[in-house]
Every structure is written in C-alpha cells, then in structure tokens.
Write an enzyme that holds these catalytic residues in place. Structure first.
Site, PDB file in Angstrom:
ATOM      1  N   ARG A 164      47.975  30.924   4.544  1.00 23.62           N
ATOM      2  CA  ARG A 164      47.614  30.251   3.286  1.00 23.62           C
ATOM      3  C   ARG A 164      48.254  28.863   3.205  1.00 23.62           C
ATOM      4  O   ARG A 164      47.651  27.917   2.701  1.00 23.62           O
ATOM      5  CB  ARG A 164      48.000  31.128   2.087  1.00 23.62           C
ATOM      6  CG  ARG A 164      46.961  32.238   1.859  1.00 23.62           C
ATOM      7  CD  ARG A 164      47.486  33.411   1.047  1.00 23.62           C
ATOM      8  NE  ARG A 164      48.056  33.040  -0.214  1.00 23.62           N
ATOM      9  CZ  ARG A 164      49.078  33.678  -0.790  1.00 23.62           C
ATOM     10  NH1 ARG A 164      49.636  34.714  -0.202  1.00 23.62           N
ATOM     11  NH2 ARG A 164      49.518  33.282  -1.947  1.00 23.62           N
TER      12      ARG A 164
ATOM     13  N   ARG B 142      39.858  23.257  -4.304  1.00 27.35           N
ATOM     14  CA  ARG B 142      40.713  23.385  -3.126  1.00 27.35           C
ATOM     15  C   ARG B 142      40.080  22.750  -1.895  1.00 27.35           C
ATOM     16  O   ARG B 142      40.714  22.708  -0.841  1.00 27.35           O
ATOM     17  CB  ARG B 142      40.943  24.866  -2.835  1.00 27.35           C
ATOM     18  CG  ARG B 142      42.216  25.461  -3.441  1.00 27.35           C
ATOM     19  CD  ARG B 142      42.147  26.952  -3.178  1.00 27.35           C
ATOM     20  NE  ARG B 142      43.409  27.609  -3.037  1.00 27.35           N
ATOM     21  CZ  ARG B 142      43.917  28.452  -3.940  1.00 27.35           C
ATOM     22  NH1 ARG B 142      43.302  28.673  -5.071  1.00 27.35           N
ATOM     23  NH2 ARG B 142      45.047  29.064  -3.697  1.00 27.35           N
TER      24      ARG B 142
ATOM     25  N   ARG C  67      58.164  37.559  -3.894  1.00 31.79           N
ATOM     26  CA  ARG C  67      57.150  38.004  -4.853  1.00 31.79           C
ATOM     27  C   ARG C  67      56.446  39.260  -4.337  1.00 31.79           C
ATOM     28  O   ARG C  67      56.057  40.132  -5.111  1.00 31.79           O
ATOM     29  CB  ARG C  67      56.125  36.883  -5.099  1.00 31.79           C
ATOM     30  CG  ARG C  67      55.068  37.253  -6.124  1.00 31.79           C
ATOM     31  CD  ARG C  67      54.155  36.094  -6.465  1.00 31.79           C
ATOM     32  NE  ARG C  67      53.097  35.910  -5.489  1.00 31.79           N
ATOM     33  CZ  ARG C  67      52.190  34.940  -5.534  1.00 31.79           C
ATOM     34  NH1 ARG C  67      52.238  34.039  -6.498  1.00 31.79           N
ATOM     35  NH2 ARG C  67      51.251  34.843  -4.627  1.00 31.79           N
TER      36      ARG C  67
HETATM   37  P1  AMP Z   1      45.630  31.997  -5.678  1.00 32.52           P
HETATM   38  O1  AMP Z   1      45.941  33.075  -6.661  1.00 32.52           O
HETATM   39  O2  AMP Z   1      45.271  30.705  -6.346  1.00 32.52           O
HETATM   40  O3  AMP Z   1      46.707  31.835  -4.643  1.00 32.52           O
HETATM   41  O4  AMP Z   1      44.310  32.458  -4.897  1.00 32.52           O
HETATM   42  C1  AMP Z   1      44.300  33.653  -4.123  1.00 32.52           C
HETATM   43  C2  AMP Z   1      43.164  33.618  -3.122  1.00 32.52           C
HETATM   44  O5  AMP Z   1      41.914  33.515  -3.807  1.00 32.52           O
HETATM   45  C3  AMP Z   1      43.175  32.437  -2.159  1.00 32.52           C
HETATM   46  O6  AMP Z   1      44.029  32.653  -1.047  1.00 32.52           O
HETATM   47  C4  AMP Z   1      41.708  32.389  -1.765  1.00 32.52           C
HETATM   48  O7  AMP Z   1      41.364  33.414  -0.858  1.00 32.52           O
HETATM   49  C5  AMP Z   1      41.019  32.701  -3.078  1.00 32.52           C
HETATM   50  N1  AMP Z   1      40.762  31.459  -3.863  1.00 32.52           N
HETATM   51  C6  AMP Z   1      41.318  31.112  -5.052  1.00 32.52           C
HETATM   52  N2  AMP Z   1      40.858  29.910  -5.451  1.00 32.52           N
HETATM   53  C7  AMP Z   1      39.995  29.483  -4.503  1.00 32.52           C
HETATM   54  C8  AMP Z   1      39.225  28.315  -4.337  1.00 32.52           C
HETATM   55  N3  AMP Z   1      39.244  27.311  -5.246  1.00 32.52           N
HETATM   56  N4  AMP Z   1      38.440  28.222  -3.228  1.00 32.52           N
HETATM   57  C9  AMP Z   1      38.400  29.214  -2.320  1.00 32.52           C
HETATM   58  N5  AMP Z   1      39.125  30.324  -2.393  1.00 32.52           N
HETATM   59  C10 AMP Z   1      39.934  30.477  -3.486  1.00 32.52           C
END
Ligand code: AMP
Length: 191
Positions: free
Chosen positions: A144, A88, A127
C-alpha cells in the site's frame, strides 16, 4: 467547503477527517470506509472491491469514481464535503474535477499529511493488533505504501500547481495534528 485530505496509508487521515468535517459541518466521505461497509454487507460492490483491498491494490477507477459521484450528490453533501482517500489516481482527479464542476462549485483546498514511511509502517502494524483490519499485514502494508508512492504521491504536485495544496506535519499527538490542520485551514480562509 470542499476539501480533500491526502496522505500515505497510516498518516491518520481517517481520525483527522472526522474532526475537520465536524468543524465545518460537512460529511467526511471515506472511500475506504464505504468499501469496507460494502464488504461486510456482502454487496456486489464489496465482493469486487475486496479482491483488490486484500492485496493492497487500488480498486479500479470506474468503480471508485461512480461510487463517489453517487455519494457526493446526496443531500448532506450539498453544503460541502471532505474526501478522505479519494482521489488516489490522476484519472480520479480528472473525474472529481468534472463532478465538482457540474455542480457549479470548486475545490477549496487539499490538505496533505506528511510522515516518514517507516513510522507509518510501524503504526499500521500496531493498528493491526487492535483493529484487525484484513489489509494490515506487513506485506500488504508495504504494497500500500508502494502504490501510494507510485500512483497517489504525484497528485501532490498537481494540486500544488493549482495553488490548492497545504502540507501539514502528520507526526505527533492527534490533537496537536488537528490543531495544525485547523491553523492551516484558517490561513486558507483569510487569503
Ligand atoms: P483506506 O481505508 O483509505 O486505506 O482504503 C482501503 C483500501 O480501499 C485501499 O487500499 C484500496 O484498496 C481501496 N480504496 C480506497 N480508496 C480508494 C480509491 N480512491 N481508489 C482505489 N481504491 C481505493
């Protein structure tokens, strides 16, 4: 098959990741899911990650990178893997490059699901009602999306520059989108 599934929050990455991974017989590795599992088990990693997740911020690169490095060296990921939600940041791209290079393999393709931001915000708010995720409040959802635009969207050009990018329209019915992804990946395999 080593692939990345990218896209803004709410684009349906998690749902599609499972179908694509099953099709190729590889694990779908979601950093968000791993963080959430750690949060619910109350591990030190979970305690650290939760502070960032609840605010819609990214967990620091060092923490995320070492978690992924551990996960992709597990036996089930040896034939390949699908990464959902990683990398990311540009620093994560570099780290992933060296992780994959050290195994003598290469990244095959990066699929990006595209979608209109307002539609995604509405989808995430819906959701929140059904799944009740702690980070699905409107302020956090907007944060986000913002951080995705600032830190993650630039990765699209990086992978396009490497000739690895495939863009897929992420709006529509779930099975329609899965069909588009499979078609796009079939093209990659033929070329
Ligand atoms: P997601 O389920 O992919 O939307 O991830 C939920 C949360 O996890 C994100 O908003 C971040 O806080 C953290 N997160 C997930 N993947 C990453 C990543 N590659 N780098 C940093 N934070 C992450």
């Amino acid at each position: 098959m080593r692939l990345i599934l990218m896209g803004p929050p709410g684009a349906g990455k998690g749902t599609q990741a499972k179908f694509v991974a099953a099709r190729f017989g590889i694990p779908a590795i979601s950093t968000g899911d791993i963080f959430r599992a750690n949060v619910s088990q109350g591990t030190p990693l979970g305690v650290e990650a939760k502070r960032y997740m609840d605010a819609g911020e990214y967990v620091p690169d060092e923490v995320t990178n070492s978690m992924v490095a551990n996960r992709i060296t597990e036996p089930d990921a040896q034939p390949g893997f699908l990464l959902d939600g990683y990398p990311r940041t540009l620093a994560q791209v570099e780290e992933l490059d060296s992780m994959i290079a050290s195994t003598g393999h290469a990244l095959d393709v990066v699929v990006v699901l595209t979608a209109d931001e307002n539609v995604l915000v509405q989808r995430l708010l819906a959701r929140a009602v059904t799944e009740g995720r702690a980070d699905d409040t409107e302020d956090v959802i907007r944060r986000r999306q913002e951080i995705y635009g600032e830190q993650t969207a630039p990765l699209i050009d990086v992978y396009r520059g490497r000739g690895l990018l495939v863009e897929v329209d992420g709006l529509g019915e779930v099975d329609e989108i899965t069909g588009r992804i499979f078609a796009a990946l079939a093209d990659v395999h033929q070329s």
